[in-house]
Design a protein around this motif. Sequence first.
Motif, PDB file in Angstrom:
ATOM      1  N   PHE A 133     -15.893  -8.449  72.025  1.00  0.00           N
ATOM      2  CA  PHE A 133     -15.138  -9.338  70.655  1.00  0.00           C
ATOM      3  C   PHE A 133     -16.722 -10.532  69.619  1.00  0.00           C
ATOM      4  O   PHE A 133     -16.784 -10.550  69.221  1.00  0.00           O
ATOM      5  N   LEU A 134     -17.861 -10.070  70.206  1.00  0.00           N
ATOM      6  CA  LEU A 134     -19.095 -10.643  69.254  1.00  0.00           C
ATOM      7  C   LEU A 134     -19.475  -9.805  67.949  1.00  0.00           C
ATOM      8  O   LEU A 134     -18.849 -10.073  66.786  1.00  0.00           O
ATOM      9  N   TRP A 135     -18.432  -8.353  68.589  1.00  0.00           N
ATOM     10  CA  TRP A 135     -19.378  -7.140  67.568  1.00  0.00           C
ATOM     11  C   TRP A 135     -17.607  -7.810  66.458  1.00  0.00           C
ATOM     12  O   TRP A 135     -17.589  -7.506  65.417  1.00  0.00           O
ATOM     13  N   THR A 138     -17.363 -10.509  58.309  1.00  0.00           N
ATOM     14  CA  THR A 138     -17.654  -9.700  57.167  1.00  0.00           C
ATOM     15  C   THR A 138     -17.062  -9.095  56.116  1.00  0.00           C
ATOM     16  O   THR A 138     -16.781  -9.252  55.259  1.00  0.00           O
ATOM     17  N   TYR A 139     -16.456  -8.423  56.868  1.00  0.00           N
ATOM     18  CA  TYR A 139     -15.676  -8.125  56.136  1.00  0.00           C
ATOM     19  C   TYR A 139     -14.495  -8.134  54.564  1.00  0.00           C
ATOM     20  O   TYR A 139     -14.473  -8.108  53.717  1.00  0.00           O
ATOM     21  N   VAL A 140     -13.796  -9.075  55.623  1.00  0.00           N
ATOM     22  CA  VAL A 140     -13.193  -9.903  55.301  1.00  0.00           C
ATOM     23  C   VAL A 140     -13.605 -10.869  53.798  1.00  0.00           C
ATOM     24  O   VAL A 140     -12.449 -11.548  53.021  1.00  0.00           O
ATOM     25  N   LEU A 141     -14.755 -11.004  54.311  1.00  0.00           N
ATOM     26  CA  LEU A 141     -15.786 -11.721  53.025  1.00  0.00           C
ATOM     27  C   LEU A 141     -15.369 -10.699  51.798  1.00  0.00           C
ATOM     28  O   LEU A 141     -16.430 -11.066  50.696  1.00  0.00           O
ATOM     29  N   LEU A 142     -15.835  -9.390  52.252  1.00  0.00           N
ATOM     30  CA  LEU A 142     -16.737  -9.034  50.890  1.00  0.00           C
ATOM     31  C   LEU A 142     -15.873  -8.341  49.533  1.00  0.00           C
ATOM     32  O   LEU A 142     -16.513  -8.375  48.590  1.00  0.00           O
ATOM     33  N   THR A 143     -14.820  -8.758  50.043  1.00  0.00           N
ATOM     34  CA  THR A 143     -13.648  -8.292  49.064  1.00  0.00           C
ATOM     35  C   THR A 143     -14.497  -9.145  47.413  1.00  0.00           C
ATOM     36  O   THR A 143     -14.515  -9.296  45.881  1.00  0.00           O
ATOM     37  N   LYS A 144     -13.690 -10.392  48.311  1.00  0.00           N
ATOM     38  CA  LYS A 144     -13.989 -11.551  47.359  1.00  0.00           C
ATOM     39  C   LYS A 144     -15.529 -12.162  46.557  1.00  0.00           C
ATOM     40  O   LYS A 144     -15.953 -12.301  45.526  1.00  0.00           O
ATOM     41  N   GLY A 178     -11.050 -11.430  68.556  1.00  0.00           N
ATOM     42  CA  GLY A 178     -12.811 -11.812  67.851  1.00  0.00           C
ATOM     43  C   GLY A 178     -12.099 -11.393  66.084  1.00  0.00           C
ATOM     44  O   GLY A 178     -12.380 -12.431  65.296  1.00  0.00           O
ATOM     45  N   SER A 179     -11.544 -10.290  66.043  1.00  0.00           N
ATOM     46  CA  SER A 179     -11.182 -10.186  64.583  1.00  0.00           C
ATOM     47  C   SER A 179     -10.209 -10.783  63.909  1.00  0.00           C
ATOM     48  O   SER A 179     -10.385 -11.285  63.013  1.00  0.00           O
ATOM     49  N   PHE A 180      -9.243 -11.853  64.550  1.00  0.00           N
ATOM     50  CA  PHE A 180      -8.588 -12.551  64.476  1.00  0.00           C
ATOM     51  C   PHE A 180      -8.768 -13.745  63.816  1.00  0.00           C
ATOM     52  O   PHE A 180      -9.197 -14.389  62.571  1.00  0.00           O
ATOM     53  N   ALA A 181     -10.339 -14.816  64.740  1.00  0.00           N
ATOM     54  CA  ALA A 181     -10.785 -15.628  64.621  1.00  0.00           C
ATOM     55  C   ALA A 181     -11.583 -16.024  63.353  1.00  0.00           C
ATOM     56  O   ALA A 181     -11.465 -16.454  62.805  1.00  0.00           O
ATOM     57  N   SER A 182     -12.406 -14.357  63.299  1.00  0.00           N
ATOM     58  CA  SER A 182     -13.609 -15.047  62.163  1.00  0.00           C
ATOM     59  C   SER A 182     -12.875 -14.654  60.922  1.00  0.00           C
ATOM     60  O   SER A 182     -12.871 -14.403  60.131  1.00  0.00           O
ATOM     61  N   LYS A 183     -11.312 -13.160  60.991  1.00  0.00           N
ATOM     62  CA  LYS A 183     -11.155 -13.416  59.573  1.00  0.00           C
ATOM     63  C   LYS A 183      -9.916 -14.573  59.341  1.00  0.00           C
ATOM     64  O   LYS A 183      -9.699 -14.685  57.846  1.00  0.00           O
ATOM     65  N   TYR A 184      -9.856 -15.495  59.956  1.00  0.00           N
ATOM     66  CA  TYR A 184      -8.834 -16.839  59.920  1.00  0.00           C
ATOM     67  C   TYR A 184     -10.006 -17.507  59.306  1.00  0.00           C
ATOM     68  O   TYR A 184     -10.296 -18.336  58.238  1.00  0.00           O
ATOM     69  N   LEU A 185     -11.097 -18.019  59.835  1.00  0.00           N
ATOM     70  CA  LEU A 185     -11.772 -19.073  60.227  1.00  0.00           C
ATOM     71  C   LEU A 185     -13.136 -18.542  59.231  1.00  0.00           C
ATOM     72  O   LEU A 185     -13.440 -19.647  58.272  1.00  0.00           O
ATOM     73  N   PHE A 186     -13.542 -17.455  58.747  1.00  0.00           N
ATOM     74  CA  PHE A 186     -14.900 -17.582  58.085  1.00  0.00           C
ATOM     75  C   PHE A 186     -14.368 -17.334  56.526  1.00  0.00           C
ATOM     76  O   PHE A 186     -14.957 -17.961  55.988  1.00  0.00           O
ATOM     77  N   PRO A 187     -13.251 -17.425  55.536  1.00  0.00           N
ATOM     78  CA  PRO A 187     -13.126 -17.778  54.249  1.00  0.00           C
ATOM     79  C   PRO A 187     -13.693 -19.233  54.259  1.00  0.00           C
ATOM     80  O   PRO A 187     -13.491 -19.703  53.391  1.00  0.00           O
ATOM     81  N   GLU A 189      -7.510 -14.475  50.710  1.00  0.00           N
ATOM     82  CA  GLU A 189      -8.516 -13.473  52.027  1.00  0.00           C
ATOM     83  C   GLU A 189      -8.318 -13.125  53.632  1.00  0.00           C
ATOM     84  O   GLU A 189      -8.960 -12.134  54.139  1.00  0.00           O
ATOM     85  N   SER A 190      -7.433 -14.860  53.768  1.00  0.00           N
ATOM     86  CA  SER A 190      -7.725 -14.373  55.286  1.00  0.00           C
ATOM     87  C   SER A 190      -6.418 -13.380  55.376  1.00  0.00           C
ATOM     88  O   SER A 190      -5.611 -13.365  56.806  1.00  0.00           O
ATOM     89  N   ASN A 191      -6.077 -13.376  54.519  1.00  0.00           N
ATOM     90  CA  ASN A 191      -4.425 -12.460  54.880  1.00  0.00           C
ATOM     91  C   ASN A 191      -4.742 -11.359  55.781  1.00  0.00           C
ATOM     92  O   ASN A 191      -3.262 -11.062  56.683  1.00  0.00           O
ATOM     93  N   ALA A 192      -6.073 -10.410  55.974  1.00  0.00           N
ATOM     94  CA  ALA A 192      -6.370  -9.325  57.030  1.00  0.00           C
ATOM     95  C   ALA A 192      -6.027 -10.154  58.159  1.00  0.00           C
ATOM     96  O   ALA A 192      -6.260  -9.020  58.823  1.00  0.00           O
ATOM     97  N   ALA A 193      -6.617 -11.167  58.838  1.00  0.00           N
ATOM     98  CA  ALA A 193      -6.043 -11.469  60.461  1.00  0.00           C
ATOM     99  C   ALA A 193      -4.905 -11.496  60.806  1.00  0.00           C
ATOM    100  O   ALA A 193      -4.564 -11.784  62.448  1.00  0.00           O
ATOM    101  N   PHE A 194      -3.697 -11.416  59.798  1.00  0.00           N
ATOM    102  CA  PHE A 194      -2.306 -10.875  60.546  1.00  0.00           C
ATOM    103  C   PHE A 194      -2.192 -10.023  61.280  1.00  0.00           C
ATOM    104  O   PHE A 194      -1.849 -10.025  61.407  1.00  0.00           O
ATOM    105  N   ASN A 195      -2.938  -8.949  60.659  1.00  0.00           N
ATOM    106  CA  ASN A 195      -3.014  -7.544  61.686  1.00  0.00           C
ATOM    107  C   ASN A 195      -3.358  -7.290  63.077  1.00  0.00           C
ATOM    108  O   ASN A 195      -3.263  -7.218  64.174  1.00  0.00           O
ATOM    109  N   PRO A 196      -5.108  -8.406  63.195  1.00  0.00           N
ATOM    110  CA  PRO A 196      -5.172  -8.221  64.704  1.00  0.00           C
ATOM    111  C   PRO A 196      -4.128  -9.128  64.978  1.00  0.00           C
ATOM    112  O   PRO A 196      -4.490  -9.036  66.352  1.00  0.00           O
ATOM    113  N   LEU A 197      -3.981 -10.681  64.511  1.00  0.00           N
ATOM    114  CA  LEU A 197      -2.423 -11.224  65.805  1.00  0.00           C
ATOM    115  C   LEU A 197      -1.581 -11.065  66.195  1.00  0.00           C
ATOM    116  O   LEU A 197      -1.847 -10.451  66.776  1.00  0.00           O
ATOM    117  N   TRP A 198      -1.073  -9.439  64.804  1.00  0.00           N
ATOM    118  CA  TRP A 198       0.289  -9.152  65.948  1.00  0.00           C
ATOM    119  C   TRP A 198      -0.222  -7.611  66.779  1.00  0.00           C
ATOM    120  O   TRP A 198       0.531  -7.842  67.476  1.00  0.00           O
TER     121      TRP A 198
END
Length: 504
Positions: free
Chosen positions: A20-22, A29-35, A154-163, A312-321
């Motif tokens: 979860f932590l990883w 971090t990954y979701v923020l790198l593009t922008k 963990g991926s969904f939570a961070s991809k949604y919240l970090f942006p 940029e949080s659109n990537a969160a949809f993948n781990p959510l589904w």
Amino acid sequence: MQDANTRFPFIARVLILRQFLWGAAFYGTYVLLTKYFLVELNYSEADTIMMMGAFGAVGPVFSAVGGFVADRYIGSFRAVYIGYTTYTVGFFILGIGASSLNIPLSIFAIALIGYARGLSATSPTVLLGNSYSSTNRDAFQQGLTVNYSINNLGSFASKYLFPFMVAFLAYRGNFYIASGLMSITLVLFVLFRDHFIASGNDIDRRSVSLKVWVIFFAGSIVMLGLVFWVFSNLDAGKYLLYALGFSAIGYFVFEITRATKAFQYKMLAVLIMIFIMIVFYFYYGQMLTSMNIYAINLMGDSLLGFIPIRPESNAAFNPLWCFVLGGPVIFIYGWLERKGFNPSIPTKFSAAFLFSAISFSLLGLSTNFVGESGKISADWILWVHFFQSLAELIVGALGAGFIFEMVPRYLSAFAIGLRSVALSLSGILAAVISTRIALPKDQVLTQDIIENVYASYFFNLAIMAVVMVFVTLALSKVITNLVRKGEELEQQNKDAEDALTVQH
């Protein structure tokens, strides 16, 4: 270990928390790198796409090397510990780079992260597997499923919240948080070191010679230098990734020539499967390249009319589904088996291509629904990810399982690593092809540009996916025939050996 026969042994629970932590640190971090590269470091869209493609490809292409080093030289626990220490440092340096918008320092930081991923990617599964007893393998499979689900959470939570957090903490604050999350895993490794060593391989329980450490660190410096060079020279770097990937496949072809006739048939089937996997994961690679750029440029900031979301949080949809659909997909597989229908692995890949075709068709259609704000509804992207995530769940780790069953045991670890090689090659190919939709800086998005650039690209991908449905079905028959011939030869050889045993 005393609790190795329980459903979730103690060290398995610690490893699942680590996952979860990883997942939160890495994917946040990954979701923020593009922008970050596009806006803060002023990269062009084409260079940003290539950077994300290379970042996604480097870890998988080196993970086979990392697994080999862990198996043969330093041990699984040491590989994870060193890798996660490097992650922690890499995220922290990325925060420093973001503070001053220092491009070389930022590239060095993601090179460290790429190195850490390559070194440590395969070892947590080894530790998790060894935490269960040899008579408790069903529980291990359940543990893997839970581990995968927790990773997605963990991926969904961070991809949604970090942006969202960028507005308050800036990019550097988020990168420091990622470093902090990874540092917690290091605390876990220190607190439960003896437990981890007991779950490691034999090398973890022995001292490592100074000579091995010197070679390891020298090799690490070379690998880190190669990764840094790839990120700093994207146009030339992609050819190095191609060379590494195709060299691994070339070595596998060489091993086919040395194998027994029975295994030659089976390994040819694996070679065809690798081709199918490269094409399928090309579509997976689009999520972090073309789909991400499209969403950043055109996705609205409201989901289902009331849930706020950053583009940029659109990537969160993948781990959510993946988290939501995991259980239903397993149930459907079980239901089909009870009905006597058990499709082959290549046939399952053809079904996955069908869902990818639907996904990219929806993406193409969405270009016709740009609102007055100049944006499309985030709901379109949500459902695009639904079908692409379904495709991902259908195939899951099937390719690795198929490869494991088809190759000689002395090649099993290397051959399973070919799945990561396929993922790496498809990722860099996805990035290269996705640069076709890259637009100049400050380009005004008119409906003509949206249709001519985005719509045509996504519809072409959808058409190619439909073609791959039929190509994969045809190749499924070829693969089935090759496997059958290999098994028939194995049975003939076994019968001949049994006959000789009876005579003697």
